[in-house]
Scaffold this motif. Structure first.
Motif, PDB file in Angstrom:
ATOM      1  N   THR A  99      36.171  58.155  39.473  1.00  0.00           N
ATOM      2  CA  THR A  99      35.133  59.066  38.979  1.00  0.00           C
ATOM      3  C   THR A  99      34.447  58.484  37.751  1.00  0.00           C
ATOM      4  O   THR A  99      33.217  58.550  37.627  1.00  0.00           O
ATOM      5  CB  THR A  99      35.751  60.440  38.653  1.00  0.00           C
ATOM      6  OG1 THR A  99      36.381  60.954  39.827  1.00  0.00           O
ATOM      7  CG2 THR A  99      34.697  61.419  38.178  1.00  0.00           C
ATOM      8  N   MET A 100      35.216  57.911  36.852  1.00  0.00           N
ATOM      9  CA  MET A 100      34.631  57.310  35.645  1.00  0.00           C
ATOM     10  C   MET A 100      33.677  56.175  36.009  1.00  0.00           C
ATOM     11  O   MET A 100      32.597  56.056  35.416  1.00  0.00           O
ATOM     12  CB  MET A 100      35.732  56.806  34.715  1.00  0.00           C
ATOM     13  CG  MET A 100      36.481  57.923  34.013  1.00  0.00           C
ATOM     14  SD  MET A 100      37.955  57.420  33.090  1.00  0.00           S
ATOM     15  CE  MET A 100      37.446  55.984  32.221  1.00  0.00           C
ATOM     16  N   LYS A 101      34.055  55.346  36.961  1.00  0.00           N
ATOM     17  CA  LYS A 101      33.187  54.233  37.360  1.00  0.00           C
ATOM     18  C   LYS A 101      31.916  54.744  38.027  1.00  0.00           C
ATOM     19  O   LYS A 101      30.834  54.191  37.815  1.00  0.00           O
ATOM     20  CB  LYS A 101      33.939  53.292  38.295  1.00  0.00           C
ATOM     21  CG  LYS A 101      34.949  52.429  37.580  1.00  0.00           C
ATOM     22  CD  LYS A 101      35.682  51.529  38.550  1.00  0.00           C
ATOM     23  CE  LYS A 101      36.712  50.690  37.841  1.00  0.00           C
ATOM     24  NZ  LYS A 101      37.936  51.403  37.507  1.00  0.00           N
TER      25      LYS A 101
ATOM     26  N   ARG B 205      30.441  57.531  37.436  1.00  0.00           N
ATOM     27  CA  ARG B 205      29.633  58.307  36.493  1.00  0.00           C
ATOM     28  C   ARG B 205      29.171  57.484  35.301  1.00  0.00           C
ATOM     29  O   ARG B 205      28.964  58.015  34.230  1.00  0.00           O
ATOM     30  CB  ARG B 205      30.423  59.515  36.016  1.00  0.00           C
ATOM     31  CG  ARG B 205      30.730  60.484  37.163  1.00  0.00           C
ATOM     32  CD  ARG B 205      31.313  61.777  36.688  1.00  0.00           C
ATOM     33  NE  ARG B 205      30.275  62.526  36.005  1.00  0.00           N
ATOM     34  CZ  ARG B 205      30.502  63.308  34.967  1.00  0.00           C
ATOM     35  NH1 ARG B 205      31.702  63.449  34.482  1.00  0.00           N
ATOM     36  NH2 ARG B 205      29.513  63.953  34.389  1.00  0.00           N
TER      37      ARG B 205
ATOM     38  N   TRP C 255      39.910  57.100  37.483  1.00  0.00           N
ATOM     39  CA  TRP C 255      39.246  55.801  37.317  1.00  0.00           C
ATOM     40  C   TRP C 255      38.027  55.685  38.222  1.00  0.00           C
ATOM     41  O   TRP C 255      36.981  55.188  37.796  1.00  0.00           O
ATOM     42  CB  TRP C 255      40.216  54.653  37.604  1.00  0.00           C
ATOM     43  CG  TRP C 255      41.326  54.537  36.613  1.00  0.00           C
ATOM     44  CD1 TRP C 255      41.288  54.849  35.294  1.00  0.00           C
ATOM     45  CD2 TRP C 255      42.652  54.073  36.874  1.00  0.00           C
ATOM     46  NE1 TRP C 255      42.512  54.614  34.713  1.00  0.00           N
ATOM     47  CE2 TRP C 255      43.363  54.136  35.661  1.00  0.00           C
ATOM     48  CE3 TRP C 255      43.311  53.612  38.006  1.00  0.00           C
ATOM     49  CZ2 TRP C 255      44.692  53.742  35.552  1.00  0.00           C
ATOM     50  CZ3 TRP C 255      44.641  53.232  37.893  1.00  0.00           C
ATOM     51  CH2 TRP C 255      45.318  53.295  36.679  1.00  0.00           C
TER      52      TRP C 255
ATOM     53  N   GLY D 288      30.688  54.491  34.160  1.00  0.00           N
ATOM     54  CA  GLY D 288      31.689  53.580  33.631  1.00  0.00           C
ATOM     55  C   GLY D 288      31.621  52.195  34.234  1.00  0.00           C
ATOM     56  O   GLY D 288      32.278  51.273  33.772  1.00  0.00           O
TER      57      GLY D 288
END
Length: 130
Positions: free
Chosen positions: A22-24, A26, A20, A28
């Motif tokens: 990493t997604m934010k 990158r 979560w 997100g």
């Protein structure tokens, strides 16, 4: 066997936060910014990146088992606060956050186990953090 069980618990609790976070970080955060702005929080984009950073670092600390007690308590409190602030109108999402918090608090009590960075018990100056 006990050490392997604690490692599995740390992986199950920490890896989602690494993903979560990493997604934010990158891109997100674009989905999170309108939610944070809708809550009336200032500078929602910077806050979204801060959330991603905290989730990534917290997840890594849980997986590595260092400093487990600190990260477990912080992420447990994080789950309670985000559950209430972001999901208080959705009982299922709120309860899932409460369950995650309970898992983090239980992990803080159980400790990191032997299969952890520094064997779960750091030495030196950083040992006082726990």
């Amino acid at each position: 066997m006990y050490g392997i069980a604690l490692l599995m618990a740390r992986l199950l609790m920490g890896v989602p936060f690494i993903i979560w976070g990493t997604m934010k970080l990158r891109g997100g955060e674009a989905k999170l910014v309108p939610v944070l702005a809708g809550l009336g929080l200032p500078d929602a984009k910077a806050l979204a990146y801060l959330v991603g950073f905290c989730e990534l670092v917290g997840g890594l600390g849980i997986v590595l088992g260092y400093p487990l007690h600190t990260f477990s308590v912080l992420l447990g409190l994080w789950c309670i606060v985000t559950g209430y602030v972001g999901h208080r109108n959705d009982v299922n999402a709120l309860l899932s956050h409460i369950c995650m918090a309970g898992g983090f608090f239980a992990l803080a009590v159980a400790g990191a186990g032997a299969i952890a960075l520094f064997g779960g018990e750091p030495t030196g100056v950083l040992a006082d953090v726990q």
